[in-house]
Every structure is written in C-alpha cells, then in structure tokens.
Motif scaffolding. Sequence first.
Motif, short mmCIF file in Angstrom:
data_model
loop_
_atom_site.label_atom_id
_atom_site.label_comp_id
_atom_site.label_asym_id
_atom_site.label_seq_id
_atom_site.Cartn_x
_atom_site.Cartn_y
_atom_site.Cartn_z
N CYS A 9 38.93 19.21 32.40
CA CYS A 9 37.76 18.87 33.27
C CYS A 9 36.75 17.91 32.86
O CYS A 9 36.55 18.02 31.75
CB CYS A 9 37.22 20.31 33.53
N VAL A 11 33.72 18.05 33.90
CA VAL A 11 32.51 18.82 33.64
C VAL A 11 32.37 19.30 32.29
O VAL A 11 31.53 19.19 31.67
CB VAL A 11 32.26 19.72 34.59
N CYS A 12 33.29 20.23 31.99
CA CYS A 12 33.30 21.01 30.74
C CYS A 12 34.22 20.86 29.76
O CYS A 12 34.53 21.22 28.70
CB CYS A 12 33.40 22.34 30.89
N CYS A 33 37.69 25.08 38.24
CA CYS A 33 37.83 25.20 36.82
C CYS A 33 37.47 26.83 36.27
O CYS A 33 36.55 27.23 36.68
CB CYS A 33 36.90 24.35 36.19
N CYS A 36 33.66 26.33 33.97
CA CYS A 36 32.69 25.91 34.42
C CYS A 36 32.38 26.23 35.91
O CYS A 36 31.48 26.07 36.39
CB CYS A 36 32.29 24.41 34.26
N VAL A 38 33.55 24.44 38.52
CA VAL A 38 33.44 23.24 39.46
C VAL A 38 34.83 23.02 40.19
O VAL A 38 35.82 23.64 39.80
CB VAL A 38 33.54 21.85 38.48
ZN LIG Z 1 35.21 22.75 33.85
#
Ligand SMILES: [Zn+2]
Length: 88
Positions: A9, A11-12, A33, A36, A38
């Motif tokens: 991911c 983002v995380c 996800c 997170c 997203v």
């Molecule tokens: Zn994530």
Amino acid sequence: MSYSDKDYCRVCGLLQPEPPWGEEGRLPSFNICDCCGVEFGYGDATTASSVIFREKWIAGGARWHIPSKKPAGWDWNEQLRNIPAEYR
Ligand SMILES: [Zn+2]
C-alpha cells in the motif's frame, strides 16, 4: 517469493494480496486497504494524495479499517518502512 514496491500500500505500507496498481503500476484494483482504508486508484493516485491520506489516517489514530485483520503485535513503525519511497 520476493516482494517489490508494487506489492505494498502506498499510504500505509501493508503488503497486499495483489499489487494495488497492477503489475505495471497503471491499473488500480479499486480494492480497499485493510489497514488504512484507502481505495487503490483514488486516495493513493499521487504522492501528494498518498501523503495527505496517510497524515489524516495517522491523525485519526492509525486505526485498522478492518480491525480483525490487524496482526497481534502490529507495529506501525515497522510497517511504514514498506511504503514505496516514491510515495513518502
Ligand atoms: Zn494502506
């Protein structure tokens, strides 16, 4: 099996069951996800949007979107190392 940036991911940094943006990094799966929350293809479309989504998620306590998927002893500081450098 070895993993690369495309498996995590943006983002995380959670390892995903399939590459969030496909093997070529161009076709988002639109999956969500577990960590997170997203949606691949939206919140993680650019570096800036990934950073903003991450900041909001952390500000909200870095809670898992699907709490039952959170591993015992989960460590955010460990996971963030998997965030592709391009999206930090
Ligand atoms: Zn994530």
